[in-house]
Design a protein around this motif. Structure first.
Motif, short mmCIF file in Angstrom:
data_model
loop_
_atom_site.label_atom_id
_atom_site.label_comp_id
_atom_site.label_asym_id
_atom_site.label_seq_id
_atom_site.Cartn_x
_atom_site.Cartn_y
_atom_site.Cartn_z
N ALA A 131 31.81 -36.57 8.61
CA ALA A 131 32.67 -36.91 7.47
C ALA A 131 34.13 -36.93 7.91
CB ALA A 131 32.47 -35.89 6.36
N GLY A 132 34.87 -37.86 7.31
CA GLY A 132 36.28 -37.99 7.65
C GLY A 132 37.12 -36.91 6.99
N PRO A 133 38.44 -37.03 7.10
CA PRO A 133 39.33 -36.03 6.51
C PRO A 133 39.25 -36.05 4.98
CG PRO A 133 40.55 -37.93 7.30
CD PRO A 133 39.16 -38.10 7.80
N ASP A 134 39.76 -35.00 4.38
CA ASP A 134 39.74 -34.89 2.92
C ASP A 134 40.49 -36.03 2.28
OD1 ASP A 134 38.33 -32.56 3.17
OD2 ASP A 134 40.10 -31.25 3.01
N LYS A 135 39.96 -36.50 1.14
CA LYS A 135 40.63 -37.51 0.35
C LYS A 135 40.96 -36.93 -1.02
CE LYS A 135 38.71 -41.63 2.58
NZ LYS A 135 38.02 -42.93 2.38
N TRP A 136 42.12 -37.35 -1.53
CA TRP A 136 42.58 -36.77 -2.79
C TRP A 136 42.95 -37.86 -3.78
CZ3 TRP A 136 42.45 -31.52 -3.46
CH2 TRP A 136 42.26 -30.74 -2.31
N ALA A 137 42.74 -37.55 -5.05
CA ALA A 137 43.09 -38.45 -6.15
C ALA A 137 43.91 -37.69 -7.16
CB ALA A 137 41.82 -38.99 -6.81
N LEU A 138 44.52 -38.43 -8.05
CA LEU A 138 45.18 -37.82 -9.21
C LEU A 138 44.20 -37.82 -10.38
CD1 LEU A 138 48.72 -39.50 -9.14
CD2 LEU A 138 48.14 -37.17 -8.44
N ASN A 139 44.31 -36.80 -11.22
CA ASN A 139 43.54 -36.85 -12.46
C ASN A 139 44.45 -36.55 -13.64
OD1 ASN A 139 43.59 -33.99 -13.12
ND2 ASN A 139 42.05 -33.68 -11.53
N LEU A 140 44.13 -37.18 -14.73
CA LEU A 140 44.87 -36.97 -15.96
C LEU A 140 43.94 -36.26 -16.93
CD1 LEU A 140 47.59 -37.83 -17.46
CD2 LEU A 140 46.15 -39.51 -18.60
N GLN A 141 44.31 -35.05 -17.34
CA GLN A 141 43.49 -34.29 -18.27
C GLN A 141 44.21 -34.24 -19.61
OE1 GLN A 141 40.30 -32.73 -17.53
NE2 GLN A 141 40.38 -32.91 -19.75
N GLY A 142 43.65 -34.99 -20.57
CA GLY A 142 44.28 -35.04 -21.88
C GLY A 142 43.48 -34.30 -22.93
N VAL A 143 43.81 -34.55 -24.17
CA VAL A 143 43.08 -33.99 -25.31
C VAL A 143 42.80 -35.13 -26.27
CG1 VAL A 143 43.98 -31.65 -25.13
CG2 VAL A 143 45.27 -33.36 -26.40
N SER A 144 41.82 -34.97 -27.12
CA SER A 144 41.35 -36.07 -27.96
C SER A 144 42.41 -36.58 -28.92
CB SER A 144 40.11 -35.63 -28.75
OG SER A 144 40.42 -34.52 -29.57
N TYR A 145 43.35 -35.72 -29.32
CA TYR A 145 44.34 -36.14 -30.31
C TYR A 145 45.63 -36.67 -29.68
CZ TYR A 145 45.59 -31.25 -29.38
OH TYR A 145 45.90 -30.06 -28.76
N GLU A 146 45.62 -36.89 -28.36
CA GLU A 146 46.75 -37.51 -27.69
C GLU A 146 46.29 -38.75 -26.94
OE1 GLU A 146 49.58 -33.58 -26.82
OE2 GLU A 146 48.53 -34.55 -25.16
N LYS A 147 46.87 -39.90 -27.27
CA LYS A 147 46.58 -41.16 -26.58
C LYS A 147 47.66 -41.38 -25.53
CE LYS A 147 43.16 -42.01 -29.40
NZ LYS A 147 41.75 -41.91 -28.93
N VAL A 148 47.21 -41.54 -24.28
CA VAL A 148 48.15 -41.61 -23.16
C VAL A 148 48.19 -43.01 -22.58
CG1 VAL A 148 48.77 -40.62 -20.92
CG2 VAL A 148 47.63 -39.20 -22.64
N SER A 149 49.39 -43.49 -22.29
CA SER A 149 49.54 -44.78 -21.62
C SER A 149 50.64 -44.69 -20.59
CB SER A 149 49.85 -45.89 -22.64
OG SER A 149 51.04 -45.61 -23.34
N PHE A 150 50.54 -45.55 -19.57
CA PHE A 150 51.52 -45.59 -18.48
C PHE A 150 52.24 -46.93 -18.52
CE2 PHE A 150 48.46 -42.48 -17.09
CZ PHE A 150 49.23 -41.49 -16.50
N THR A 151 53.54 -46.90 -18.31
CA THR A 151 54.35 -48.11 -18.31
C THR A 151 55.29 -48.08 -17.11
OG1 THR A 151 54.34 -48.09 -20.73
CG2 THR A 151 55.89 -49.58 -19.66
N PRO A 152 55.29 -49.11 -16.27
CA PRO A 152 56.22 -49.12 -15.13
C PRO A 152 57.64 -49.44 -15.58
CG PRO A 152 54.99 -51.16 -15.21
CD PRO A 152 54.43 -50.30 -16.30
N VAL A 153 58.61 -49.00 -14.81
CA VAL A 153 60.02 -49.34 -15.10
C VAL A 153 60.30 -50.76 -14.65
CG1 VAL A 153 62.42 -48.75 -14.60
CG2 VAL A 153 60.72 -46.92 -14.94
N THR A 154 59.78 -51.14 -13.50
CA THR A 154 59.90 -52.51 -13.01
C THR A 154 58.52 -53.00 -12.61
OG1 THR A 154 60.34 -51.77 -10.74
CG2 THR A 154 62.25 -52.14 -12.18
#
Length: 896
Positions: free
Chosen positions: A249-272
């Motif tokens: 197996a190769g080296p460790d790989k990592w990801a980001l995770n977003l942990q929200g709650v049901s009553y919060e709707k999350v969105s991402f918007t770039p600046v540019t």
């Protein structure tokens, strides 16, 4: 000599001997001779094949012969009749496994196999057995649906963005990284601005960056948090010659995770942001498909194989995808694709040999929605369009039933279909329009008048039109109808125009602008563009047409830009009739881009640009954005190359007026094979979020729980449940609003409470925010079916052809009950998916049929009256020992 019978009579015993001492007992025949007995001369394979292809019934009780009559005669007759039918199917499969079969003969064998399997399934559904239970499918103590419904989840996990130690600096975090996180909640929206330059000289590691972002979120008073997640690193398997080598197996790989709650709707918007281009391609010899994301001017940022400058993302499509012919982007920047699949996914089985699936991918390349058309036999998707309001239209062809039970004029010929979904992927309406001969829809568009326009081709007159001979092109309009806001949306055909020559004609591309509609295709070998006027009812009337010369290729796309028609495709004709040539033909098959007047008249402003090398180039798809033409396809392949030879994909942007190539890139793929099939352009779809694996727009937390949305089921599909206690058979029909919960209750009720149905959750185990704690999120839910305690269980039987719900649920017909029941149960497991497509598949089908025959032979043995008697243990029972002792004592007294 003393007779044993006399002795037994004296001492209360019985004898099976008919003669005196030393005589041979006469065996009593208790079972009729089976057709597979060595004393019966078997039919030759050629005779069986000839009988199977004669068209007569495979299972015929009238042709069976019994040489013993007893209480189980009916069971034996049924078993022998089924054996005869299966033997014929075995001969069909055996023939299909031989070499040098023509395509026509293989097609005939496949047709007979499909019909034979359906006949046997229908026979088993009606046959009544007394001494055994024989079912289509399997005999199991429990079953689980393959079809599953996604659970709601507020967690989102990106792809790998970092390889190495968690304490290392992350390349994706370097530079000017700015974006906004918007959290919608009941108390009002919160916008959190993230600018990593505010971290100053602090190293940008996974831990430090997520802590920085979480500090911002906490300050905003929201519950949503960002974390890191370790992705499993598995050993790699490679081949070196004939050897298979497993690398660690190769080296460790990592990801980001977003942990929200049901009553919060999350969105991402770039600046540019800048425009993004998505290319779907087939790669490698395994037939896999993937999506490549490009941004003009972007530098190489990944170490993945086959990564090229400008590429900013890569993601695979689910297994089972055979081809992708069309894609488009939505108003929210998402990507929609229409795919043909030959096998369902692990959570979405299909009902027939092939189906059409609509998939939605977010800007990070993750499939967030999947919708199966639900064809009972086979379907193909050729076109897709996305409206300004987010609605999605899919068009193509379907063979067999689509609306449950309705298979069109001819169940073996394809009809055109169009389906419209809302922005959330919920089906609004489906229209199937077919001629007496084959037809198919090859283009679809939303008109300015709100109607949906479909174009295609037909081998005979479409309803309301008149054919010209051979294949004709056609244009069809559909208008939506809704009585009131709560009523279902329906659609009706409001206009059609069929056109062409006495030869073969087609429509390969279509577009609408205002009250005008344009088509382009090949008619009797020539490239023809047509302009139609659309009236108030949506009916198209031909205004003008233009012949561009011998096609020697095909059209990939058409659009109207600044009052001019722009079309693109491929051709071997180096002298298309389109005025001024910006760049000449290079040889072989070249891509081309043409500009002509919108009224289709010849003009000095006409322009023609050829694109390609000396070999063969294709234009698999084209999109025109802001007056510029994006092309993709296979680049400069050697003329006469074989299918297994290497191929390279290309992506290019051309100025159609000047012919200038403003940007281009080529690449290869796994096994040195890349074959782009579609292209889609998203305005503002590329940004720094791509480096972070985060999608633009709102993170979906839930999807429809209705089975007609989440699975390949359609309202009206059904199956049957037969109680093992009462023998009563009850139909279970899928409603438009059916869910797992409502279906579970229906099955229990239909079985007379002999079955117990619960909802099982398959959970995703993931690493928590602290890097150690295990939490569960996401996952899917399925039905789990078992027999009720102390009950006999029930038999599940498939619905009629064209409306079988078991296949859509991923359930095998058969018996679900205790392993030790009053009746011995035998499963004749003959799935409808048995294929004879090639010799290997035919060999597998033969093995499956042989197992079914073995099940019949086992059932025959179970009917033997002696089968329930205790088997000899090698030692005489006590009562026989006592009898023998009495014999010995009597003999001793008589002989003195």
């Amino acid at each position: 000599m003393i007779n044993n019978s006399y002795l037994l009579g004296l001492y209360g015993g019985t004898s099976t001997f008919s003669g005196g001492l030393g005589s041979t007992p006469t065996a009593v025949k208790k079972q009729p001779t089976a057709p597979w007995s060595t004393s019966v001369k078997p039919q030759s394979q050629s005779d069986l094949l000839r009988a199977a292809l004669s068209g007569r019934r495979l299972v015929n009780e009238g042709n069976t012969t019994l040489d013993v009559k007893n209480a189980s005669a009916g069971d034996y007759r049924k078993i022998f009749a089924m054996y005869q039918g299966l033997s014929m199917l075995e001969a069909v499969a055996d023939r299909a496994g031989q070499k040098n079969l023509t395509a026509l003969e293989r097609s005939q064998l496949t047709t007979r196999m499909d019909a034979g399997l359906a006949e046997i399934a229908a026979y088993l559904g009606e046959a009544k057995f007394d001494g055994v239970r024989i079912v289509q499918g399997k005999s199991e103590t429990k079953a689980q649906t393959g079809a599953a419904v996604p659970r709601d989840t507020a967690k989102y996990v990106t792809g790998a963005i970092h390889t190495g130690a968690v304490t290392d600096e992350v390349a994706a975090f370097q530079g000017d990284v700015k974006f906004n996180i918007t959290i919608k909640r009941a108390g009002g929206d919160k916008v959190v601005a993230v600018d990593l330059t505010e971290m100053g000289s602090e190293p940008r590691t996974l831990q430090s960056v997520t802590a920085f972002i979480n500090g911002k979120l906490e300050a905003a008073g929201v519950e949503t948090r960002m974390g890191r997640e370790q992705l499993p690193s598995e050993p790699r398997v490679i081949k070196s010659g004939d050897k298979t080598i497993t690398l660690p197996a190769g080296p460790d790989k990592w990801a980001l995770n977003l942990q929200g709650v049901s009553y919060e709707k999350v969105s991402f918007t770039p600046v540019t942001s800048s425009d993004a281009v998505y290319v779907v391609q087939g790669v490698g010899k395994s037939g896999g498909h993937e999506v490549l994301k490009f941004q003009e001017g972007a530098g190489q940022t990944s170490g993945q194989a086959f990564w090229v400058d400008g590429q900013i993302g890569q993601s695979g499509l689910p297994d089972g995808v055979e081809t992708v012919r069309a894609s488009a982007t939505g108003p929210d920047g998402s990507m929609w694709i229409v795919a043909d699949i030959s096998a369902g996914t692990s959570t979405q089985p299909i009902k027939g040999q092939g189906d059409v699936v609509l998939m939605k991918l977010d800007s990070a390349g993750k499939v967030v929605l999947s919708r199966a058309l639900g064809a009972a036999s086979k379907a193909s998707g050729y076109a897709i369009a996305v409206g300004a309001d987010g609605r999605v239209a899919v068009a193509g062809s379907v063979t067999g039933a689509l609306v449950p039970g309705a298979a069109g004029a001819d169940a073996n010929l394809a009809d055109s279909f169009v389906t419209v979904f809302d922005a959330k992927g919920v089906e609004q309406w489906t229209q199937r329009r077919g001629a007496k001969a084959a037809d198919e829809a090859t283009a679809v568009s939303f008109g300015a008048d709100g109607r949906v326009y479909v174009a295609g081709r037909s081998q005979s007159s479409m309803p309301g039109a008149l054919g010209s001979g051979g294949w004709d092109g056609y244009v069809q309009a559909f208008s939506e109808n809704q009585i009131h806001s709560l009523a279902p949306i329906t659609a009706s055909a409001t206009g059609i125009n069929q056109f062409g020559t006495a030869g073969d004609d087609s429509v390969q591309a279509m577009t609408t602008v205002g009250d005008k509609l344009y088509t382009a295709g090949v008619e009797n070998g020539r490239m023809v563009v047509r302009q139609f006027q659309v009236d108030a009812t949506g009916s198209p009337t031909l205004l003008s047409s233009r012949d561009l010369g011998h096609a020697s290729g095909e059209v990939a796309g058409i659009s109207v830009v600044n009052g001019q028609v722009v079309l693109a495709g491929t051709t071997r004709n180096g002298a298309l009739d389109i005025g001024q040539v910006n760049k000449a033909h290079s040889g072989g098959t070249d891509a081309f881009v043409a500009v002509i007047n919108s009224d289709l008249s010849a003009s000095a402003n006409d322009r023609l640009t050829y694109y390609g090398g000396a070999g063969d180039d294709t234009a698999a798809d084209v999109k025109i954005v802001d007056g510029k033409v994006w092309l993709t396809g296979i680049s400069d392949r050697a003329v006469g190359a074989k299918a297994e030879d290497p191929t390279s994909g290309y992506l290019a942007r051309l100025n159609p007026t000047t012919g200038a190539v403003e940007w281009s890139q080529t690449w290869t793929g796994a096994d040195r094979q890349a074959a782009p099939t579609t292209i889609a352009v998203a305005s503002g779809g590329a940004s720094v979020l791509d480096r972070l694996g985060l999608p633009q727009g709102e993170i979906p937390q839930s999807d429809s729980k209705q089975l007609v949305d989440a699975t390949s089921l359609r309202a009206g599909d059904r199956f049957y449940v037969t109680s093992g206690t009462t023998g009563r058979s009850v139909a279970v029909t899928i409603d438009a609003k059916e869910t797992l919960q409502t279906l579970a209750r229906k099955i229990e009720t239909a079985s007379g409470r002999t079955l117990k149905v619960t909802i099982k959750t398959d959970k995703d185990h993931v690493t928590g925010l602290d890097g150690d704690t295990k939490i569960t999120a996401g996952g899917v839910q399925r039905l789990s079916i078992t027999y009720a305690d102390g009950r006999e269980g029930a038999v599940l039987r498939a619905g009629e052809a064209g409306r079988d719900a078991l296949a859509g649920l991923g359930l095998t017909p058969g018996y679900i009950g205790p392993s030790k029941s009053e009746l011995k149960t035998f499963g004749v497991d003959l799935p409808k998916s048995l294929s004879l497509k090639d010799a290997e598949a035919a060999k597998a089908a033969t093995s499956t049929i042989q197992l079914a025959i073995k099940a019949l032979r086992d059932a025959y043995k179970a009917l033997d009256p002696d089968s329930s008697k205790p088997k000899p243990t090698g030692q005489a029972p006590a009562y026989l020992k006592a009898q023998l002792a009495n014999y010995q004592a009597a003999l001793a007294r008589l002989t003195g």
